[in-house]
Design a protein around this motif. Structure first.
Motif, PDB file in Angstrom:
ATOM      1  N   VAL A  98       0.840  -1.204   0.000  1.00  0.00           N
ATOM      2  CA  VAL A  98       0.000   0.000   0.000  1.00  0.00           C
ATOM      3  C   VAL A  98       0.874   1.253   0.000  1.00  0.00           C
ATOM      4  O   VAL A  98       0.626   2.218  -0.741  1.00  0.00           O
ATOM      5  CB  VAL A  98      -0.943  -0.002   1.223  1.00  0.00           C
ATOM      6  N   GLY A  99       1.912   1.247   0.848  1.00  0.00           N
ATOM      7  CA  GLY A  99       2.800   2.411   0.916  1.00  0.00           C
ATOM      8  C   GLY A  99       3.547   2.656  -0.383  1.00  0.00           C
ATOM      9  O   GLY A  99       3.704   3.806  -0.823  1.00  0.00           O
ATOM     10  N   THR A 100       3.994   1.567  -1.012  1.00  0.00           N
ATOM     11  CA  THR A 100       4.720   1.701  -2.285  1.00  0.00           C
ATOM     12  C   THR A 100       3.804   2.251  -3.371  1.00  0.00           C
ATOM     13  O   THR A 100       4.187   3.148  -4.135  1.00  0.00           O
ATOM     14  CB  THR A 100       5.275   0.335  -2.716  1.00  0.00           C
ATOM     15  N   ASP A 101       2.599   1.720  -3.454  1.00  0.00           N
ATOM     16  CA  ASP A 101       1.652   2.213  -4.464  1.00  0.00           C
ATOM     17  C   ASP A 101       1.336   3.695  -4.256  1.00  0.00           C
ATOM     18  O   ASP A 101       1.316   4.483  -5.211  1.00  0.00           O
ATOM     19  CB  ASP A 101       0.346   1.400  -4.402  1.00  0.00           C
ATOM     20  N   ALA A 102       1.093   4.062  -2.990  1.00  0.00           N
ATOM     21  CA  ALA A 102       0.754   5.459  -2.700  1.00  0.00           C
ATOM     22  C   ALA A 102       1.946   6.377  -2.985  1.00  0.00           C
ATOM     23  O   ALA A 102       1.792   7.470  -3.571  1.00  0.00           O
ATOM     24  CB  ALA A 102       0.324   5.592  -1.246  1.00  0.00           C
ATOM     25  N   GLY A 103       3.148   5.939  -2.596  1.00  0.00           N
ATOM     26  CA  GLY A 103       4.334   6.766  -2.815  1.00  0.00           C
ATOM     27  C   GLY A 103       4.656   6.947  -4.295  1.00  0.00           C
ATOM     28  O   GLY A 103       4.949   8.070  -4.744  1.00  0.00           O
ATOM     29  N   LEU A 104       4.604   5.858  -5.055  1.00  0.00           N
ATOM     30  CA  LEU A 104       4.894   5.953  -6.486  1.00  0.00           C
ATOM     31  C   LEU A 104       3.863   6.813  -7.212  1.00  0.00           C
ATOM     32  O   LEU A 104       4.206   7.600  -8.096  1.00  0.00           O
ATOM     33  CB  LEU A 104       4.933   4.550  -7.100  1.00  0.00           C
ATOM     34  N   ALA A 105       2.600   6.648  -6.834  1.00  0.00           N
ATOM     35  CA  ALA A 105       1.547   7.451  -7.467  1.00  0.00           C
ATOM     36  C   ALA A 105       1.774   8.936  -7.221  1.00  0.00           C
ATOM     37  O   ALA A 105       1.571   9.771  -8.116  1.00  0.00           O
ATOM     38  CB  ALA A 105       0.181   7.027  -6.927  1.00  0.00           C
ATOM     39  N   HIS A 106       2.224   9.269  -5.999  1.00  0.00           N
ATOM     40  CA  HIS A 106       2.492  10.678  -5.676  1.00  0.00           C
ATOM     41  C   HIS A 106       3.715  11.191  -6.427  1.00  0.00           C
ATOM     42  O   HIS A 106       3.698  12.297  -6.982  1.00  0.00           O
ATOM     43  CB  HIS A 106       2.691  10.813  -4.170  1.00  0.00           C
ATOM     44  N   LEU A 107       4.783  10.380  -6.467  1.00  0.00           N
ATOM     45  CA  LEU A 107       6.008  10.798  -7.152  1.00  0.00           C
ATOM     46  C   LEU A 107       5.790  10.975  -8.652  1.00  0.00           C
ATOM     47  O   LEU A 107       6.378  11.859  -9.279  1.00  0.00           O
ATOM     48  CB  LEU A 107       7.123   9.769  -6.904  1.00  0.00           C
ATOM     49  N   LEU A 108       4.961  10.123  -9.228  1.00  0.00           N
ATOM     50  CA  LEU A 108       4.704  10.190 -10.668  1.00  0.00           C
ATOM     51  C   LEU A 108       3.670  11.253 -11.026  1.00  0.00           C
ATOM     52  O   LEU A 108       3.411  11.485 -12.209  1.00  0.00           O
ATOM     53  CB  LEU A 108       4.225   8.823 -11.171  1.00  0.00           C
ATOM     54  N   GLY A 109       3.080  11.878 -10.015  1.00  0.00           N
ATOM     55  CA  GLY A 109       2.105  12.933 -10.278  1.00  0.00           C
ATOM     56  C   GLY A 109       0.824  12.434 -10.916  1.00  0.00           C
ATOM     57  O   GLY A 109       0.238  13.143 -11.747  1.00  0.00           O
TER      58      GLY A 109
END
Length: 218
Positions: A98-109
């Motif tokens: 969950v954390g990885t998905d949320a972090g990547l989604a935020h980083l990728l805009g």
């Protein structure tokens, strides 16, 4: 019934390809998804129409999930002895997902809808579909990303775990089940009954953990 027949034929094509070509990409679910998606796009058929027509096949998902309890019962003694490791591994693995998905989604805009949809991607698609109204994500996008998560996990994880030296069937099963849920569990069962049973536990606990995360976020 045309789409039911085409869907079953596409999956059968995937099974034949898997038997003849021993390669991770020769995955029946992946091949059926690509073939059916191509036919839907080519024919201009809305997913809503397709979903209504294949409802008899979708209904079988319920009994199929229940059938996953059979290896759990057979291996109940082993699983009871290792319940602490299974529970801890499932919870930690799901939270990392969950954390990885949320972090990547935020980083990728990515868009807000995509970010919300990725929150439930580690859960199996029926659970992601039910949680979508609570997260404010489009249900179709949430279910689609959950399926994609399962497909990618089933393709990548077994090889990645082998290269990382993770060979214990319980550890491999839990890792696959937490990330790739139903599709991954089908892949895990190819490695053996113990790996498949651990993956079933990982899938179930992942759905529970994701539900709790969504409840806490709300």
């Amino acid at each position: 019934m045309i789409w039911v027949a085409l869907t079953l034929l596409a999956f059968a094509l995937g099974v034949v390809a898997q038997l003849r070509v021993r390669h991770p990409l020769a995955n029946p679910t992946l091949i059926a998804t690509v073939v059916v998606a191509g036919m839907l796009l080519a024919s201009g058929t809305p997913y809503r129409v397709y979903g209504e027509e294949v409802r008899p096949v979708s209904f079988l998902l319920g009994p199929a999930v229940v059938a996953l309890a059979v290896p759990l019962y057979r291996l109940r003694a082993l699983l009871a002895r290792e319940w602490r490791a299974l529970a801890l591994g499932s919870v930690v693995g799901t939270l990392v997902g969950v954390g990885t998905d949320a972090g990547l989604a935020h980083l990728l805009g990515l868009s807000v809808e995509a970010q919300r949809s990725l929150t439930t991607a580690p859960a199996t698609s029926p659970v992601a579909l039910q949680l979508a109204p609570l997260t404010g994500a489009p249900p179709v996008l949430a279910a689609t990303l959950a399926v994609l998560s399962g497909l990618v996990g089933a393709l990548v994880l077994p090889t990645a775990l082998t290269r990382l030296g993770v060979r214990h069937p319980l550890a491999r099963g839990v890792a696959i089940g937490c990330v790739a849920h139903g599709v991954g569990t089908a892949r895990a069962r190819e490695e053996g009954e113990t790996t498949g049973a651990a993956s079933s536990i990982g899938m179930g606990l992942a759905a529970l953990v994701v539900t709790l995360v969504v409840a806490l976020m709300g």
